[in-house]
Scaffold this motif. Structure first.
Motif, PDB file in Angstrom:
ATOM      1  N   ALA A 170       1.415  -0.643   0.035  1.00  0.00           N
ATOM      2  CA  ALA A 170      -0.155   0.109   0.079  1.00  0.00           C
ATOM      3  C   ALA A 170       1.035   1.615  -0.116  1.00  0.00           C
ATOM      4  O   ALA A 170       0.576   2.551  -0.462  1.00  0.00           O
ATOM      5  CB  ALA A 170      -1.005   0.092   1.138  1.00  0.00           C
ATOM      6  N   VAL A 171       1.760   0.913   0.837  1.00  0.00           N
ATOM      7  CA  VAL A 171       2.548   2.558   0.748  1.00  0.00           C
ATOM      8  C   VAL A 171       3.079   2.777  -0.633  1.00  0.00           C
ATOM      9  O   VAL A 171       3.232   3.492  -0.946  1.00  0.00           O
ATOM     10  CB  VAL A 171       3.976   2.054   2.040  1.00  0.00           C
ATOM     11  N   GLY A 172       4.131   1.634  -1.124  1.00  0.00           N
ATOM     12  CA  GLY A 172       4.647   1.411  -2.829  1.00  0.00           C
ATOM     13  C   GLY A 172       3.550   1.919  -3.476  1.00  0.00           C
ATOM     14  O   GLY A 172       3.517   3.143  -4.280  1.00  0.00           O
ATOM     15  N   ALA A 173       2.182   1.771  -3.610  1.00  0.00           N
ATOM     16  CA  ALA A 173       1.548   2.313  -4.141  1.00  0.00           C
ATOM     17  C   ALA A 173       0.954   3.464  -3.723  1.00  0.00           C
ATOM     18  O   ALA A 173       0.841   4.471  -5.069  1.00  0.00           O
ATOM     19  CB  ALA A 173      -0.620   1.636  -4.317  1.00  0.00           C
ATOM     20  N   VAL A 174       1.074   4.179  -2.824  1.00  0.00           N
ATOM     21  CA  VAL A 174       0.588   5.254  -2.696  1.00  0.00           C
ATOM     22  C   VAL A 174       1.636   6.553  -3.020  1.00  0.00           C
ATOM     23  O   VAL A 174       2.000   7.359  -3.667  1.00  0.00           O
ATOM     24  CB  VAL A 174       0.481   5.851  -0.777  1.00  0.00           C
ATOM     25  N   LYS A 175       2.879   5.617  -3.115  1.00  0.00           N
ATOM     26  CA  LYS A 175       4.149   7.224  -2.827  1.00  0.00           C
ATOM     27  C   LYS A 175       4.087   6.899  -4.797  1.00  0.00           C
ATOM     28  O   LYS A 175       4.312   7.925  -5.598  1.00  0.00           O
ATOM     29  CB  LYS A 175       5.667   6.029  -2.494  1.00  0.00           C
ATOM     30  N   ASP A 176       3.208   5.914  -6.020  1.00  0.00           N
ATOM     31  CA  ASP A 176       3.638   5.882  -7.250  1.00  0.00           C
ATOM     32  C   ASP A 176       2.469   7.022  -7.573  1.00  0.00           C
ATOM     33  O   ASP A 176       3.013   7.562  -8.446  1.00  0.00           O
ATOM     34  CB  ASP A 176       3.536   4.329  -7.788  1.00  0.00           C
ATOM     35  N   LEU A 177       1.193   6.894  -6.831  1.00  0.00           N
ATOM     36  CA  LEU A 177       0.096   7.979  -6.661  1.00  0.00           C
ATOM     37  C   LEU A 177       1.422   9.712  -6.773  1.00  0.00           C
ATOM     38  O   LEU A 177       0.574   9.898  -7.290  1.00  0.00           O
ATOM     39  CB  LEU A 177      -0.239   7.750  -6.158  1.00  0.00           C
ATOM     40  N   LEU A 178       1.055   9.883  -5.555  1.00  0.00           N
ATOM     41  CA  LEU A 178       1.961  11.287  -5.583  1.00  0.00           C
ATOM     42  C   LEU A 178       3.011  11.336  -5.976  1.00  0.00           C
ATOM     43  O   LEU A 178       2.991  12.384  -6.642  1.00  0.00           O
ATOM     44  CB  LEU A 178       2.199  11.523  -3.733  1.00  0.00           C
ATOM     45  N   GLY A 179       3.503  10.347  -6.546  1.00  0.00           N
ATOM     46  CA  GLY A 179       4.907  10.953  -7.813  1.00  0.00           C
ATOM     47  C   GLY A 179       4.547  11.373  -9.199  1.00  0.00           C
ATOM     48  O   GLY A 179       5.127  11.454  -9.928  1.00  0.00           O
TER      49      GLY A 179
END
Length: 268
Positions: A170-179
């Motif tokens: 989930a953290v990886g997905a959110v980081k990708d989203l914010l990027g």
């Protein structure tokens, strides 16, 4: 020629069907958009009026916004409209808090966090729900006319924190989203992602390592304080001089003894 006419006749119903389908879908999407706006307005009104009723609108608005957003999201979990409600609840909560001069950044963060937690409970894609909630908060910032960067940062922070409670994926997905989200979130995401990266944890220790100069000052003071007893030396000298002055006072006793000897000798 006849075949061409037949082909055209067969294609016509299909084309008409596609047009009708597009019109129907467009109509339903308009209803969805209208529903989203209506939900946002319901949340906004609840927050604004509820905060004003307390007599301490600005101070109480954030707490009421959290409860209103969670209530709306709970209904969405049951009805299956989380994607619509996440954006609407975020927008309505932030606008309601803005109406009474409350903590809009806190409202944005709390709704984004609640939306991601709801996504985890329902098995909905976390990044998608996070994006919808963040978009709603930014819509509110744009409509309210200010503090967009502050709201964006709070929303991004909350998204990362909530995702951290779910798991690494989930953290990886959110980081990708914010990027990838455009606008102000992109610059904010670089700051947030850099802050939560484990490798950055060493930076504070390096700064702390440069501070041991303070104990040296304390040691110097201690050494300076150790020199104070030297001042007491004159007192000791005075005592010694006093004792020395007292010693000669006992000298007259010797002549007395000698005087006593003279009578003895005289008596002898």
């Amino acid at each position: 020629m006849q075949r061409e006419n037949e082909a055209a006749g067969e294609a016509a119903p299909g084309a008409a069907g596609d047009v009708a389908l597009e019109a129907a879908v467009r109509s339903e999407l308009q209803k969805v958009a209208k529903s989203e706006e209506e939900i946002a307005e319901l949340v906004r009104t609840r927050v604004r009026e509820g905060a004003r009723a307390t007599g301490r609108a600005a101070a109480e608005a954030l707490g009421i916004a959290k409860e209103a957003a969670r209530s709306a999201l709970a209904v969405a979990e049951e009805a299956g409209g989380l994607l619509i409600t996440a954006r609407a609840a975020a927008k309505g909560a932030v606008l309601g808090v803005a109406d009474v001069g409350g903590d809009v950044a806190g409202a944005a963060g709390s709704v984004v966090r609640a939306a991601i937690e709801a996504a985890a409970r329902t098995g909905t894609d976390v990044a998608t729900v996070a994006k919808r909630a963040i978009d709603g908060a930014l819509d509110a910032a744009s409509e309210a006319g200010g503090r967009t960067a502050e709201i964006a940062k709070a929303a991004a922070n909350a998204a990362l924190e909530a995702a951290g409670g779910i798991g690494g994926a989930a953290v990886g997905a959110v980081k990708d989203l914010l990027g990838t989200v455009t606008g102000v979130i992109r610059s904010v995401s670089e700051l947030i992602v850099r802050r939560v990266t484990p490798g950055e944890a060493a930076a504070p220790s390096e700064e702390a390592a440069a501070k041991p100069a303070r104990p040296a000052r304390r040691v110097a003071k201690a050494e300076g304080a150790g020199a104070k007893p030297v001042r007491k030396a004159p007192v000791r000298r005075r005592k010694a001089e006093t004792e020395g002055e007292a010693a000669p006072a006992a000298a007259p006793a010797a002549p007395a003894a000698a005087a006593g000897g003279e009578p003895g000798e005289g008596g002898g």
